[in-house]
Scaffold this motif. Structure first.
Motif, PDB file in Angstrom:
ATOM      1  N   PHE A 144      74.931  57.404  39.162  1.00 16.33           N
ATOM      2  CA  PHE A 144      73.484  57.095  40.116  1.00 16.33           C
ATOM      3  C   PHE A 144      72.363  57.860  39.620  1.00 16.33           C
ATOM      4  O   PHE A 144      71.949  58.587  39.977  1.00 16.33           O
ATOM      5  CB  PHE A 144      73.481  57.278  41.584  1.00 16.33           C
ATOM      6  N   ILE A 145      71.160  57.597  39.354  1.00 17.59           N
ATOM      7  CA  ILE A 145      69.730  58.234  39.146  1.00 17.59           C
ATOM      8  C   ILE A 145      68.737  57.282  39.909  1.00 17.59           C
ATOM      9  O   ILE A 145      68.631  56.391  40.011  1.00 17.59           O
ATOM     10  CB  ILE A 145      69.771  57.827  37.566  1.00 17.59           C
ATOM     11  N   LYS A 146      67.923  58.488  40.307  1.00 19.11           N
ATOM     12  CA  LYS A 146      66.664  57.637  41.440  1.00 19.11           C
ATOM     13  C   LYS A 146      65.297  58.553  40.999  1.00 19.11           C
ATOM     14  O   LYS A 146      64.832  59.081  40.713  1.00 19.11           O
ATOM     15  CB  LYS A 146      66.900  57.743  42.976  1.00 19.11           C
ATOM     16  N   ASP A 147      64.609  57.947  41.242  1.00 25.18           N
ATOM     17  CA  ASP A 147      63.018  57.882  41.533  1.00 25.18           C
ATOM     18  C   ASP A 147      62.642  59.070  41.974  1.00 25.18           C
ATOM     19  O   ASP A 147      63.241  59.226  43.469  1.00 25.18           O
ATOM     20  CB  ASP A 147      61.672  57.082  40.761  1.00 25.18           C
ATOM     21  N   ASP A 148      62.331  59.865  42.142  1.00 25.72           N
ATOM     22  CA  ASP A 148      61.477  60.929  42.830  1.00 25.72           C
ATOM     23  C   ASP A 148      60.994  59.710  44.318  1.00 25.72           C
ATOM     24  O   ASP A 148      59.948  58.970  43.413  1.00 25.72           O
ATOM     25  CB  ASP A 148      60.585  62.026  42.681  1.00 25.72           C
ATOM     26  N   GLU A 149      60.903  60.159  44.946  1.00 27.64           N
ATOM     27  CA  GLU A 149      59.654  59.393  46.038  1.00 27.64           C
ATOM     28  C   GLU A 149      58.191  59.366  45.492  1.00 27.64           C
ATOM     29  O   GLU A 149      57.621  58.382  46.376  1.00 27.64           O
ATOM     30  CB  GLU A 149      59.750  59.766  47.497  1.00 27.64           C
ATOM     31  N   ILE A 150      57.671  60.288  45.533  1.00 30.20           N
ATOM     32  CA  ILE A 150      56.179  60.344  44.878  1.00 30.20           C
ATOM     33  C   ILE A 150      55.804  59.897  43.650  1.00 30.20           C
ATOM     34  O   ILE A 150      54.725  59.375  43.390  1.00 30.20           O
ATOM     35  CB  ILE A 150      55.889  62.020  44.262  1.00 30.20           C
ATOM     36  N   SER A 151      56.843  59.362  42.294  1.00 22.22           N
ATOM     37  CA  SER A 151      56.457  58.675  41.789  1.00 22.22           C
ATOM     38  C   SER A 151      57.324  57.355  41.594  1.00 22.22           C
ATOM     39  O   SER A 151      58.209  56.867  41.503  1.00 22.22           O
ATOM     40  CB  SER A 151      57.630  59.348  40.300  1.00 22.22           C
ATOM     41  N   ILE A 157      64.908  61.721  38.916  1.00 24.29           N
ATOM     42  CA  ILE A 157      64.229  62.040  38.025  1.00 24.29           C
ATOM     43  C   ILE A 157      63.213  63.633  38.003  1.00 24.29           C
ATOM     44  O   ILE A 157      62.390  63.249  39.055  1.00 24.29           O
ATOM     45  CB  ILE A 157      62.849  61.254  37.410  1.00 24.29           C
ATOM     46  N   LYS A 158      62.873  64.756  36.930  1.00 21.31           N
ATOM     47  CA  LYS A 158      62.569  65.942  37.330  1.00 21.31           C
ATOM     48  C   LYS A 158      61.914  66.274  36.043  1.00 21.31           C
ATOM     49  O   LYS A 158      62.927  65.440  35.657  1.00 21.31           O
ATOM     50  CB  LYS A 158      63.198  66.839  38.054  1.00 21.31           C
ATOM     51  N   PRO A 159      60.900  66.426  35.587  1.00 22.62           N
ATOM     52  CA  PRO A 159      60.015  66.545  37.334  1.00 22.62           C
ATOM     53  C   PRO A 159      59.489  65.166  37.552  1.00 22.62           C
ATOM     54  O   PRO A 159      59.272  64.244  37.427  1.00 22.62           O
ATOM     55  CB  PRO A 159      58.444  67.023  36.107  1.00 22.62           C
ATOM     56  N   ASN A 160      59.383  66.266  39.225  1.00 23.96           N
ATOM     57  CA  ASN A 160      59.027  65.061  39.396  1.00 23.96           C
ATOM     58  C   ASN A 160      58.494  63.907  39.292  1.00 23.96           C
ATOM     59  O   ASN A 160      58.338  62.558  39.505  1.00 23.96           O
ATOM     60  CB  ASN A 160      58.582  65.080  40.916  1.00 23.96           C
ATOM     61  N   VAL A 161      56.968  63.828  39.277  1.00 24.81           N
ATOM     62  CA  VAL A 161      55.882  62.415  38.207  1.00 24.81           C
ATOM     63  C   VAL A 161      55.741  63.398  37.517  1.00 24.81           C
ATOM     64  O   VAL A 161      55.592  65.096  37.048  1.00 24.81           O
ATOM     65  CB  VAL A 161      54.972  62.638  39.358  1.00 24.81           C
ATOM     66  N   GLY A 162      55.001  63.088  36.128  1.00 30.17           N
ATOM     67  CA  GLY A 162      54.030  63.553  35.704  1.00 30.17           C
ATOM     68  C   GLY A 162      54.498  62.969  33.822  1.00 30.17           C
ATOM     69  O   GLY A 162      54.283  62.583  32.901  1.00 30.17           O
ATOM     70  N   THR A 184      60.897  58.984  30.295  1.00 26.55           N
ATOM     71  CA  THR A 184      61.657  59.250  31.675  1.00 26.55           C
ATOM     72  C   THR A 184      63.080  58.194  30.492  1.00 26.55           C
ATOM     73  O   THR A 184      64.497  58.440  31.338  1.00 26.55           O
ATOM     74  CB  THR A 184      60.813  58.093  32.333  1.00 26.55           C
ATOM     75  N   ALA A 185      63.119  57.317  29.739  1.00 29.94           N
ATOM     76  CA  ALA A 185      63.856  56.865  29.507  1.00 29.94           C
ATOM     77  C   ALA A 185      64.783  57.671  28.307  1.00 29.94           C
ATOM     78  O   ALA A 185      65.904  58.042  28.640  1.00 29.94           O
ATOM     79  CB  ALA A 185      63.494  55.713  28.637  1.00 29.94           C
ATOM     80  N   SER A 186      64.027  58.846  27.768  1.00 34.45           N
ATOM     81  CA  SER A 186      64.803  59.178  27.283  1.00 34.45           C
ATOM     82  C   SER A 186      65.608  60.575  28.180  1.00 34.45           C
ATOM     83  O   SER A 186      67.124  60.946  27.883  1.00 34.45           O
ATOM     84  CB  SER A 186      64.235  60.546  26.472  1.00 34.45           C
ATOM     85  N   LEU A 187      64.903  60.994  29.396  1.00 30.29           N
ATOM     86  CA  LEU A 187      65.728  61.358  30.569  1.00 30.29           C
ATOM     87  C   LEU A 187      66.984  60.765  30.995  1.00 30.29           C
ATOM     88  O   LEU A 187      68.209  61.257  31.622  1.00 30.29           O
ATOM     89  CB  LEU A 187      64.985  61.953  31.206  1.00 30.29           C
ATOM     90  N   VAL A 188      66.720  59.196  31.023  1.00 30.12           N
ATOM     91  CA  VAL A 188      68.419  58.617  31.187  1.00 30.12           C
ATOM     92  C   VAL A 188      68.715  58.453  30.638  1.00 30.12           C
ATOM     93  O   VAL A 188      69.595  58.488  30.976  1.00 30.12           O
ATOM     94  CB  VAL A 188      67.386  57.310  32.126  1.00 30.12           C
ATOM     95  N   GLU A 204      56.964  48.153  32.276  1.00 30.24           N
ATOM     96  CA  GLU A 204      56.818  49.191  31.229  1.00 30.24           C
ATOM     97  C   GLU A 204      58.235  49.607  31.473  1.00 30.24           C
ATOM     98  O   GLU A 204      59.110  50.240  30.515  1.00 30.24           O
ATOM     99  CB  GLU A 204      56.029  49.791  30.247  1.00 30.24           C
ATOM    100  N   ARG A 205      57.812  50.323  32.577  1.00 33.87           N
ATOM    101  CA  ARG A 205      59.460  52.415  32.772  1.00 33.87           C
ATOM    102  C   ARG A 205      60.791  51.757  32.975  1.00 33.87           C
ATOM    103  O   ARG A 205      61.516  51.561  32.415  1.00 33.87           O
ATOM    104  CB  ARG A 205      58.976  52.794  33.986  1.00 33.87           C
ATOM    105  N   ILE A 206      61.135  50.695  34.308  1.00 37.72           N
ATOM    106  CA  ILE A 206      61.644  49.601  34.057  1.00 37.72           C
ATOM    107  C   ILE A 206      62.582  48.929  32.883  1.00 37.72           C
ATOM    108  O   ILE A 206      64.188  48.897  32.547  1.00 37.72           O
ATOM    109  CB  ILE A 206      61.792  48.625  35.350  1.00 37.72           C
ATOM    110  N   PRO A 207      61.750  48.264  32.196  1.00 35.91           N
ATOM    111  CA  PRO A 207      62.400  47.632  30.846  1.00 35.91           C
ATOM    112  C   PRO A 207      62.669  49.113  30.220  1.00 35.91           C
ATOM    113  O   PRO A 207      64.245  48.991  29.220  1.00 35.91           O
ATOM    114  CB  PRO A 207      61.318  47.073  30.409  1.00 35.91           C
ATOM    115  N   ALA A 208      62.987  49.841  29.953  1.00 39.55           N
ATOM    116  CA  ALA A 208      62.657  51.417  28.824  1.00 39.55           C
ATOM    117  C   ALA A 208      64.269  51.729  29.500  1.00 39.55           C
ATOM    118  O   ALA A 208      64.701  52.033  28.745  1.00 39.55           O
ATOM    119  CB  ALA A 208      61.486  52.225  29.198  1.00 39.55           C
TER     120      ALA A 208
END
Length: 423
Positions: free
Chosen positions: A184-191, A159-164, A170-174, A201-205
């Motif tokens: 495979f898709i992963k979150d960045d380590e700083i988010s 997921i980029k941008p890393n955070v923000g 996020t759901a739209s980018l996924v 909220e992010r997991i269900p979306a």
């Protein structure tokens, strides 16, 4: 009680006799201290003392690798002798206790006054001892099954941008990345659990998007949600991922600690994606810290399923040879007769052009091949970025060079032109 033992090897530098220093190391990390005490009987030493079983001369240096106040106070200077020391430890000193195992093979050794350099290099375990610890819940085969990728590398992104990004962002980018054909898709380590996109909220979306694509394609993209946190929170987040039909969670290993990761492993069957951020602090000085072979042994005993190894010709400091050796370590059993391989995760500056060198060096497609900019910065968009990487790996499988394959594939051609032809 058992007579079984495990071994660890070290790289040391010292102005003293390496054999004497090795004995100090063995004593300090078993039953001894700087002077023998009354309770340290011969019988106790026979049962509990570590043994030096190997010393290999590695030359010397006129300059110490690290400063040392103890040697300075003692007026001891070089030359500084280097050696590989191998020590055997009684398993009964530890039991199936990972935090204590790490304390024994590392612990105060890095601070010994006798050395100007010390690095834990390797750990070797007997099969009986390895089996006392958790096996990977999913490992290579389970990861392939969950992601629906029976052959070839798993192609992933971050997921980029890393955070923000917000939850909706996020759901739209996924959604975009799933449509692009990723495995495979992963979150960045700083988010992990930011205020603007909380996991609750992010997991269900995100999983609603993943399920929608799975209904269309018959294959569920694996998403590694970064649940790095204190232990109870990680368990709570993992439970939510499971309820939403997710298959993977990610943790920043060094900052969650062995005990946190072990507890998480016991509480979930999800694939556990181990991110090693911060590992450079343990590894970049050649005479200090922990080599990857020993590092990954410890974390595999905690029960991870994937381990980051960085990437070939990537943006980080590691040489390609270290990346390759790290991947081979992940895919090698920790003990004879034990099926416990974990999936090496390649990332950092990866794109279609690094597929040939990755396969040539590793000889395997049992890997996660993750590209952030190499997918999302492709001039024709993320779908073309994914296509270019798949086209590159198909060319590798066919023994074809990328320039030839690019004649047929516009996405690969654009990647070679835009990112620079490294094929």
């Amino acid at each position: 009680m058992t007579s079984a033992r495990f071994t660890a090897s070290y790289l040391i530098e010292t102005p003293l006799d390496p054999a004497k220093v090795a004995e100090v190391m063995a004593g300090e990390q078993s039953c001894g201290t700087f002077k023998r005490v009354a309770g340290e009987t011969d019988a106790l030493r026979e049962r509990a003392r570590a043994d030096v079983i190997g010393i290999e001369d590695l030359g010397q240096s006129d300059i110490p690798g690290l400063p040392n106040a103890w040697l300075a106070r003692s007026g001891i200077t070089g030359p500084y002798r280097r050696a590989r020391v191998t020590i055997s430890f009684p398993i009964d000193n530890v039991g199936a206790n990972l935090a204590t195992l790490a304390s024994i093979v590392a612990g105060n050794l890095f601070d010994l006054g006798e050395v100007t350099g010390l690095r834990l290099d390797t750990i070797s375990l007997p099969a009986e001892y390895r089996r006392r610890f958790p096996m990977p819940s999913q490992g290579v085969a389970g990861t392939r099954r969950l992601a629906g990728v029976p052959n070839g590398p798993l192609i992933g992104s971050i997921i980029k941008p890393n955070v923000g990004l917000t939850v909706a962002d996020t759901a739209s980018l996924v959604d975009t990345l799933c449509a692009a054909g990723l495995d495979f898709i992963k979150d960045d380590e700083i988010s992990a659990d930011p205020v603007h996109a909380p996991l609750a909220e992010r997991i269900p979306a995100v999983m609603a998007v993943v399920r929608r694509h799975a209904d269309r394609t018959g294959r569920k993209v694996m998403v590694a949600f970064n649940i790095t946190d204190e232990t109870d929170a990680m368990r709570r987040h993992a439970d939510l991922v499971e309820r939403e039909g997710g298959t993977c969670v990610m943790v920043s290993l060094n900052w969650c600690g062995f005990s946190g990761v072990e507890t998480l492993r016991r509480s979930t069957g999800l694939a556990l994606h181990g991110h090693r951020n911060g590992y450079g602090g343990f590894s970049r000085h050649p005479l200090l810290g922990i080599s990857f072979q020993a590092y990954q042994v410890l974390w595999r005993l905690a029960g991870v399923d994937h381990m980051h190894v960085h990437g070939m010709q990537g943006k980080f400091a590691q040489e390609d040879g270290e990346v390759v050796a790290s991947a081979r370590d992940c895919l090698s059993p920790l003990a004879d007769g034990v099926d416990d391989a974990v999936m090496p995760a390649f990332s950092s500056g990866q794109w279609a052009g690094t597929a040939p060198v990755t396969y040539a060096a590793t000889g395997t497609t049992d890997l996660l091949f993750m590209a952030g900019g190499g997918i999302m910065a492709h001039p024709a968009g993320p779908a073309a970025g994914v296509a270019s990487i798949r086209q590159a790996w198909d060319a590798v499988a066919a023994g074809e060079d990328l320039a030839t394959a690019a004649i047929r594939h516009s996405e690969l051609r654009a990647a070679l032109d835009f990112f620079g032809d490294k094929g």
